[in-house]
Design a protein around this motif. Structure first.
Motif, PDB file in Angstrom:
ATOM      1  N   UNK A 163       4.741  -5.827  -1.830  1.00  0.00           N
ATOM      2  CA  UNK A 163       4.011  -4.555  -1.935  1.00  0.00           C
ATOM      3  C   UNK A 163       2.502  -4.738  -1.733  1.00  0.00           C
ATOM      4  N   UNK A 164       2.143  -5.578  -0.746  1.00  0.00           N
ATOM      5  CA  UNK A 164       0.743  -5.776  -0.404  1.00  0.00           C
ATOM      6  C   UNK A 164      -0.023  -6.693  -1.341  1.00  0.00           C
ATOM      7  N   UNK A 165       0.645  -7.313  -2.302  1.00  0.00           N
ATOM      8  CA  UNK A 165      -0.048  -8.137  -3.305  1.00  0.00           C
ATOM      9  C   UNK A 165      -0.103  -9.616  -2.938  1.00  0.00           C
ATOM     10  N   UNK A 166       0.562 -10.020  -1.839  1.00  0.00           N
ATOM     11  CA  UNK A 166       0.487 -11.419  -1.438  1.00  0.00           C
ATOM     12  C   UNK A 166      -0.915 -11.710  -0.920  1.00  0.00           C
ATOM     13  N   UNK A 167      -1.401 -12.915  -1.188  1.00  0.00           N
ATOM     14  CA  UNK A 167      -2.817 -13.198  -0.904  1.00  0.00           C
ATOM     15  C   UNK A 167      -3.150 -13.123   0.576  1.00  0.00           C
ATOM     16  N   UNK A 168      -2.198 -13.406   1.480  1.00  0.00           N
ATOM     17  CA  UNK A 168      -2.470 -13.240   2.911  1.00  0.00           C
ATOM     18  C   UNK A 168      -2.920 -11.816   3.219  1.00  0.00           C
ATOM     19  N   UNK A 169      -2.230 -10.843   2.643  1.00  0.00           N
ATOM     20  CA  UNK A 169      -2.552  -9.447   2.908  1.00  0.00           C
ATOM     21  C   UNK A 169      -3.914  -9.080   2.335  1.00  0.00           C
ATOM     22  N   UNK A 170      -4.213  -9.622   1.147  1.00  0.00           N
ATOM     23  CA  UNK A 170      -5.526  -9.380   0.548  1.00  0.00           C
ATOM     24  C   UNK A 170      -6.633  -9.969   1.419  1.00  0.00           C
TER      25      UNK A 170
END
Length: 342
Positions: A163-170
């Motif tokens: 749900x967008x919380x993986x560090x790559x997405x951040x």
């Protein structure tokens, strides 16, 4: 310029100094640290994020003492090297080009390449693309490229899973992680180095997924205790912070912003065989081992890449392999290099 680091290896009573140079390669000015005879066999050491040449402070003099020319560049956008503005300038083919051109500028017809974290994909790809130049390759923390799976780009896969919380997405949100990390660089390096180390009890026996907490920051989730790992000092943290004063963190984050671009380009080299000797080194408390899809990957590497030697696993070691376990890593590197064809 020549710098000396306390505790540098000696041979015959001579101290192997760490030198600092700049060179123009592939349209970018690269800084590199070096040790050893310029005419000795070349070993290129590639750091990851958030790191720089200083991550190899224990390997540079040790390799020099063993008769090698050890060179650790700041990869493009990091520390003292030039930082191209375009995000796409940080795609893997450009980084591989930097390594090839650096070796050429140093006068090496062939060389060995060692990479950690983001430096590992660059090292693996350099060996895959240019077996005519690379004598052998060592990757730490990050495995050799795996066969492509599915038709969905990696960032979309991770976004859906977490749900967008993986560090790559951040890290792919323009300017966000850049600002968080630059606000207090010493805190940033303490959090990274302790949080992802084997010393952190939360990483025993295996680290949790690197996910953002509800407040949307990253460093607090990684570690916010202010502790230092046993293998790093406040002086080490200060060096890292000073090295990042010029470029900040954006250049390094741009490597993550090319994850999907690298995935698109990788169709061209999917299942490309490794034609040179290789070695994979990792810690059993490394967060990379907890990534989705990693189960069974390491056991499958000998079938995927028959030229790999048996992998080296360091018990109790976290993500910062060559800094956490310098003696064991140095021994493994020297054994590997000694076995390479002349």
């Amino acid at each position: 310029m020549v710098e000396r680091i306390d505790g540098a290896s000696t041979r015959g009573g001579a101290l192997f100094a760490i030198e600092h140079h700049d060179v123009q390669v592939n349209g970018v000015n690269l800084h590199y640290a070096a040790a050893g005879d310029p005419d000795a066999p070349l070993v290129v050491l590639l750091h990851g994020f958030p790191e720089c040449w200083y991550s190899w402070r224990h390997q540079l003099p040790a390799l020099a003492a063993a008769g090698y020319r050890a060179v650790a560049p700041d990869q493009r956008g990091f520390a003292r090297s030039e930082r191209p503005e375009a995000v796409e300038a940080y795609a893997l083919p450009h980084l591989v080009g930097d390594v090839v051109m650096l070796a050429r500028e140093l006068g090496a017809e062939r060389f060995a390449v060692v990479g950690h974290d983001w430096g590992a994909p660059v090292a693996w790809q350099t060996a895959l693309f240019r077996p005519d130049l690379v004598r052998g390759v060592v990757g730490m923390s990050v495995t050799p490229p795996l066969p492509r799976q599915g038709a969905t780009p990696p960032l979309a896969v991770m976004d859906a899973l977490f749900q967008g919380r993986f560090y790559w997405n951040y890290f792919n949100r323009p300017g966000v992680a850049d600002a968080e990390f630059a606000a207090d660089p010493e805190r940033t390096f303490r959090a990274f180095l302790y949080g992802a180390s084997g010393d952190n009890p939360r990483n025993d026996p295996q680290p949790p997924q690197p996910l953002l907490p509800a407040d949307g920051s990253f460093l607090g989730a990684l570690d916010d205790t202010g502790q230092l790992p046993s293998w790093a000092t406040a002086a080490d943290i200060a060096v890292f912070a000073e090295e990042y004063a010029k470029n900040g963190f954006t250049g390094g984050l741009n490597l993550y912003r090319n994850i999907d671009r690298n995935w698109e380009l990788s169709a061209a080299w999917d299942r490309l065989p490794l034609l040179v000797p290789g070695l994979y080194v990792y810690g059993d408390r490394d967060l990379v081992g907890s990534f989705p899809g990693m189960e069974g990957v390491i056991d499958a590497l000998p079938q995927l890449y028959p030229t790999l030697k048996p992998h080296l696993v360091l018990p109790g070691c976290g993500h910062w392999t060559q800094q956490e376990r310098p003696a064991e890593v140095n021994e493994a590197l020297l054994d590997f290099l000694a076995d390479l064809p002349a």
